[in-house]
Design an enzyme around this catalytic site. Structure first.
Site, PDB file in Angstrom:
ATOM      1  N   ASN A  75      -3.857  -1.251   6.250  1.00 30.69           N
ATOM      2  CA  ASN A  75      -2.574  -1.064   5.585  1.00 30.69           C
ATOM      3  C   ASN A  75      -2.491   0.241   4.790  1.00 30.69           C
ATOM      4  O   ASN A  75      -1.450   0.891   4.772  1.00 30.69           O
ATOM      5  CB  ASN A  75      -2.269  -2.253   4.681  1.00 30.69           C
ATOM      6  CG  ASN A  75      -1.842  -3.476   5.483  1.00 30.69           C
ATOM      7  OD1 ASN A  75      -1.276  -3.337   6.558  1.00 30.69           O
ATOM      8  ND2 ASN A  75      -2.110  -4.655   4.957  1.00 30.69           N
TER       9      ASN A  75
ATOM     10  N   SER B  48      -9.235   0.133   7.061  1.00 31.07           N
ATOM     11  CA  SER B  48      -9.082  -0.725   8.225  1.00 31.07           C
ATOM     12  C   SER B  48      -7.622  -1.001   8.506  1.00 31.07           C
ATOM     13  O   SER B  48      -7.305  -1.722   9.438  1.00 31.07           O
ATOM     14  CB  SER B  48      -9.810  -2.044   7.994  1.00 31.07           C
ATOM     15  OG  SER B  48      -9.207  -2.720   6.922  1.00 31.07           O
TER      16      SER B  48
ATOM     17  N   THR C 134      -8.194   9.558   4.867  1.00 32.62           N
ATOM     18  CA  THR C 134      -8.742   8.332   4.282  1.00 32.62           C
ATOM     19  C   THR C 134      -9.503   7.551   5.350  1.00 32.62           C
ATOM     20  O   THR C 134      -9.377   7.817   6.541  1.00 32.62           O
ATOM     21  CB  THR C 134      -7.651   7.442   3.656  1.00 32.62           C
ATOM     22  OG1 THR C 134      -8.273   6.508   2.759  1.00 32.62           O
ATOM     23  CG2 THR C 134      -6.863   6.664   4.718  1.00 32.62           C
TER      24      THR C 134
ATOM     25  N   LYS D 213       0.809  -1.220   0.000  1.00 33.47           N
ATOM     26  CA  LYS D 213       0.000   0.000   0.000  1.00 33.47           C
ATOM     27  C   LYS D 213       0.845   1.274   0.000  1.00 33.47           C
ATOM     28  O   LYS D 213       0.377   2.330  -0.438  1.00 33.47           O
ATOM     29  CB  LYS D 213      -0.903   0.007   1.229  1.00 33.47           C
ATOM     30  CG  LYS D 213      -1.982  -1.061   1.211  1.00 33.47           C
ATOM     31  CD  LYS D 213      -3.176  -0.611   0.395  1.00 33.47           C
ATOM     32  CE  LYS D 213      -4.353  -1.572   0.553  1.00 33.47           C
ATOM     33  NZ  LYS D 213      -5.508  -1.124  -0.237  1.00 33.47           N
TER      34      LYS D 213
END
Lengths: 357, 357
Positions: free
Chosen positions: B114, B112, B109, B87
């Site tokens: 990474n 959840s 952003t 990521k």
């Protein structure tokens, strides 16, 4: 002569006068390379011999770990080596050093793990049998590795005495060649190939921290590294519960312990007559760490580096992060530190159990 | 226009007609690259932009795993990437694509894990704030990564609705730029840089197997790989309990699920309007696997490769080893398979507990 042949030495390259019972110290200011059982030539020969069989393990780095340690750290991931540990380098060099007649009868060793698997794999690649004497209680994953690579397991009691007597019986019955886990020039030369790669991958390294047990790894690494860069600093990392090497350095002779007690199952051997002179002369200092420091370092390897190491494999990082390292003024100028993550063979059963619940 | 600006697109490069509610299918035999939100040029630009920040993750291989799978496998270890997952490539590209005025107000952003950590780290490197909306119940290690990299955590409920509404509130209050975890050309281009490296490191690869969730990774990887080698085969791997992408491929339109249920916490997102056309056109097949197959593959990654992967990261190997893959005649000639080990952020608390007992 039997022993000289076994270790593939010509007498003039072997000048330690009393190699069975201990080492006769020689008062020399300048240590000559030729006195050791291996040297940069034998290590370069090993590199050529094993190159097509081994993995060139990558070097990882982490800014998080640099920040924690206050140094630039470079991790040579020998846990990615075939068989899961650096041991394959030495075993491969030993097995492919044998002439065809010697090789035909196979090889034998007594080992609790990584060397045994490595020797089995090397023997398999050469198509010869490997007889492996394994003490009761060795980690399951290491025994499984031996079996996976086709080694023939022969069990012994956990004592060194039992291991040696079972091994010598196997030697007699099979005529196979004994390949000692560390006290062997071919093994030391094979392990030394790590330095050839590592100092090419990270030429800025000024200090190497190497796990120490029987001394095969650090001997090879030190001989090659000092030959490439005579000012490089070689440090050993050792568990407090098996600190025979630190005691040996302090005493100026090989010290063994009545028992060892450490989570690092790969670091319980004692120095041998071939590794001791190299450790004595080329290893600047030995950093001893507690088991809880080893576990903490393992955790960082898994969680930050994302690398699976066994306790023995994490000890170099444990040493760098220890207070005794950080507070040692003599180690202040160790800026670019190469750490050998020596192996990754560890039983993770409990981890998988937690997923299966 | 707002959205076009957000995703840094000029209108002529963006021809999907209905991007909010779904995709209007166009009957075209020849898919033109220009219709996608990213292409080889934007990926090569991303490579230049992020090169000095990212790790070039090594590629590992294992003869044991080759034997088990009956293929040659190459593992691109993005778990070694900064932040512990691929990521960071996309996040870094997005953050460093912003002009100074945009960047000054920071980025936001909802994720959840990474992507959130990656965006925090990229923002930290640029010296701008990162506001991270995290749903309750996200893995602890992933939240810790966000905090370690200086991201400002704002909690939401676990539903997508709550995540989006909290994020939009933060957007309004801060004026920061939203960087979507996958449905964003800059993100897709950043992830695509994996293929540029991977096909240079292992040019013999004829098939790539890529985890699929929102589709950001596989979109970038497919666009770059197909541009380098038009005959390369792109396969996705998806958990059975979150098989929206497989259903979408079968239906010819984006399908979402009322709920997902899988151990692979990183693979629960649904395709977006920018990733769907690329998945539709360039991904040949989607292999769905069960959670127990994912756990088995994780075990092999740890025990054989010695690499720490999270469940999502192991799914490519799980797919290759699955019966549905092995028995699929259409996949018989996949001989040299590149697998992306996408991340390694996993809670290992139970493992350490077992050592502390």
């Amino acid at each position: 002569m039997e022993l000289l042949k076994l270790f593939n030495l010509s007498p003039h390259r072997f000048r330690i006068t009393n190699f069975v019972g201990g080492i006769k110290m020689e008062a020399e200011n300048e240590i000559r390379r030729e006195k050791y059982v291996a040297d940069i030539s034998s290590i370069r020969e090993a590199e050529v011999r094993i190159k097509s069989f081994i993995h060139k393990a990558p070097v990882l780095s982490s800014e998080s770990l640099n920040a924690v340690s206050g140094r630039q750290l470079f991790f040579k991931c020998e846990c990615f080596q075939k068989g899961g540990a650096f041991k394959f380098r030495g075993a491969c060099n030993a097995v492919f050093s044998l002439d065809n007649d010697e090789a035909a009868k196979g090889v034998v060793t007594h080992s609790s793990g990584n060397h045994a698997a490595a020797l089995s794999l090397a023997a398999k690649l050469r198509g010869i049998p490997a007889y492996i004497v394994i003490p009761n209680g060795a980690p399951k994953c290491k025994v499984e590795n031996v079996m996976r690579y086709g080694g023939q397991v022969i069990w012994s009691e956990a004592t060194m005495q039992s291991r040696e007597s079972v091994a010598s019986k196997v030697l007699q019955e099979t005529g196979a060649v004994l390949v000692h886990p560390y006290n062997d020039g071919r093994i030391i030369s094979g392990q030394g190939t790590i330095s050839l790669e590592f100092l090419e991958q990270a030429p800025q390294i000024d200090t190497l921290i190497v796990p120490i047990s029987g001394g095969g790894l650090i001997s090879g690494v030190a001989l090659a590294a000092k030959s490439i860069n005579p000012t490089i600093r070689i440090l050993a990392a050792e568990p407090r519960g098996a600190d025979d090497a630190a005691r040996s350095k302090a005493a100026g002779r090989i010290i063994t312990l009545p028992e060892t007690n450490t989570v690092a199952d790969g670091l319980r051997a004692f120095l041998g007559n071939f590794t001791w002179p190299i450790v004595r002369d080329l290893v600047e200092d030995i950093v001893t760490v507690e088991d809880n420091e080893i576990i903490e370092a393992m955790k960082l390897c898994y969680e930050i580096l994302k690398v699976v190491v066994e306790p023995s494999g994490a000890i170099g990082l444990a040493a760098v992060l220890s207070d005794s390292f950080k507070n040692n003024p003599a180690l202040k100028n160790c800026s670019n530190i190469g750490i050998i993550l020596s192996g990754g063979n560890v039983d993770l059963g409990r981890l998988w159990d937690s997923y299966r619940k």
